[in-house]
Enzyme design. Sequence first.
Site, PDB file in Angstrom:
ATOM      1  N   PHE A 137       0.864  -1.186   0.000  1.00  0.00           N
ATOM      2  CA  PHE A 137       0.000   0.000   0.000  1.00  0.00           C
ATOM      3  C   PHE A 137       0.896   1.230   0.000  1.00  0.00           C
ATOM      4  O   PHE A 137       1.770   1.368   0.854  1.00  0.00           O
ATOM      5  CB  PHE A 137      -0.937   0.035   1.222  1.00  0.00           C
ATOM      6  N   ASP A 222       9.365   2.556   1.398  1.00  0.00           N
ATOM      7  CA  ASP A 222       8.217   3.296   1.919  1.00  0.00           C
ATOM      8  C   ASP A 222       8.137   3.004   3.411  1.00  0.00           C
ATOM      9  O   ASP A 222       7.663   1.951   3.823  1.00  0.00           O
ATOM     10  CB  ASP A 222       6.946   2.841   1.187  1.00  0.00           C
ATOM     11  N   LYS A 251       2.983   9.814   8.526  1.00  0.00           N
ATOM     12  CA  LYS A 251       2.332   9.291   9.739  1.00  0.00           C
ATOM     13  C   LYS A 251       2.976   9.783  11.050  1.00  0.00           C
ATOM     14  O   LYS A 251       2.640  10.858  11.518  1.00  0.00           O
ATOM     15  CB  LYS A 251       2.280   7.772   9.699  1.00  0.00           C
TER      16      LYS A 251
HETATM   17  N1  PLP Z   1       2.494   4.229   2.502  1.00  0.00           N
HETATM   18  C1  PLP Z   1       2.202   3.404   3.513  1.00  0.00           C
HETATM   19  C2  PLP Z   1       3.096   2.246   3.812  1.00  0.00           C
HETATM   20  C3  PLP Z   1       1.035   3.603   4.264  1.00  0.00           C
HETATM   21  O1  PLP Z   1       0.727   2.753   5.252  1.00  0.00           O
HETATM   22  C4  PLP Z   1       0.198   4.700   3.955  1.00  0.00           C
HETATM   23  C5  PLP Z   1      -1.044   4.940   4.703  1.00  0.00           C
HETATM   24  O2  PLP Z   1      -1.591   4.084   5.348  1.00  0.00           O
HETATM   25  C6  PLP Z   1       0.572   5.546   2.893  1.00  0.00           C
HETATM   26  C7  PLP Z   1       1.732   5.283   2.200  1.00  0.00           C
HETATM   27  C8  PLP Z   1      -0.278   6.720   2.528  1.00  0.00           C
HETATM   28  O3  PLP Z   1      -0.133   7.722   3.478  1.00  0.00           O
HETATM   29  P1  PLP Z   1      -1.189   8.928   3.526  1.00  0.00           P
HETATM   30  O4  PLP Z   1      -2.497   8.352   3.935  1.00  0.00           O
HETATM   31  O5  PLP Z   1      -0.590   9.873   4.554  1.00  0.00           O
HETATM   32  O6  PLP Z   1      -1.224   9.538   2.175  1.00  0.00           O
END
Ligand code: PLP
Length: 394
Positions: A137, A222, A251
């Site tokens: 994700f 990520d 986050k």
């Molecule tokens: N990348 C990862 C691993 C995530 O868990 C998330 C959100 O859950 C995101 C990207 C996206 O982040 P945002 O919701 O701040 O755009």
Amino acid sequence: MNSSEIIARSDRYLFQTYPRIPLALVRGDGTRVWDADGRSYLDFFSSTVVTVLGHCHPAVTRAIETQARRILHVSNLHYSEPQSRLAELLVTHSFADRVFLCNSGAEANEAAIKLARKFGHDRGDGRFEILTALGSFHGRTLATITATGQEKVRVGFEPLPEGFRYVPFNDVGAMEAAVGTRTIAVMVEPIQGEGGIVVPKPEYLPGLRELCDRRNLLLILDEVQTGMGRTGTLFAHEQAGITPDIMTLAKGLGGGVPIGAMLATERVAGSFPVGAHASTFGGNALTSAAAVAVVQTLLGEGVLAHGRAMGERLRGGLERLRATQPTIRDVRGAGTLIGAELTMPSASVVERCRQEGLIVNATAQTVVRFAPPITVSAAEIDEALAIFDRVLRS
Ligand code: PLP
């Protein structure tokens, strides 16, 4: 306003894009939150894995108060002290040489994707493709849903940008087999968060690093969910003994205010010259000041170690429950990011936990995600375990 009024008004006027549970929170203090009717809960979800230091951590609150009295927003065409401090802290305590500040995880990943493409463009060998993992994700923008290895987030939004392919997670051989003449980068989460707290074998990240070096590819990690102490170290990749070329954060970074970051080595960062990328609010003075307080607090003596100890206590407790509760199939994770996989859908268990005063989250259908703040106390962990045990027994 009481909870039902807040819920009714929200449901009437907001887009209905979130599968919300009927909980309207008005106050938080550490691991505890209160709803609009005065009921308290243990927040073992950290409000979507965000409040890594708990709600309203004094250092973060103080930094926000002080900055709000000075100046809230400074244009990125000018300079601001909080931004300079944050960038210095992130560079000093990571592999990176440069930081691009933005507002969310998806934006940080967009920046990483753009940087990798631009790096390929500048190299002049026609490479632009990014390999990502099935079950991953990466966010909800067009490029990041395309990077995300889950079909459900992409359906209906076609045509999607080209240049992404999905490879099974936790399989270096499959990644190597997928590398083509157009591939510029490999992008993965060190632990898949939304995918169900999927922890790869210890040799996975080192294997990807070696593959990227050998095939002249960029490794993008990520760490939006796994970063900022969540998995026991400041960044999860430290535990694998490797460094990426590009890393994304969000986050936990702001302790509850919206900020994201994309970090890279000098070699790669050179592909983002003046005008290549921008954000009006990225690294805003207020959010940067909060993030400085978060990073400084995380680096304080014993803070990460406490998180690791509490993570072990929670995990150990869940393992013990598993020995007596056949509904728990697996317990996995790192630091205070732990998944309990059940033999049944987790949503109803999560709802029962809420009714009993414990906020956890259902992910990947059968997984209950536990992500308390790293400041959680032993007593709070024991209380959460007792509630979870009670719910599973009923
Ligand atoms: N990348 C990862 C691993 C995530 O868990 C998330 C959100 O859950 C995101 C990207 C996206 O982040 P945002 O919701 O701040 O755009």
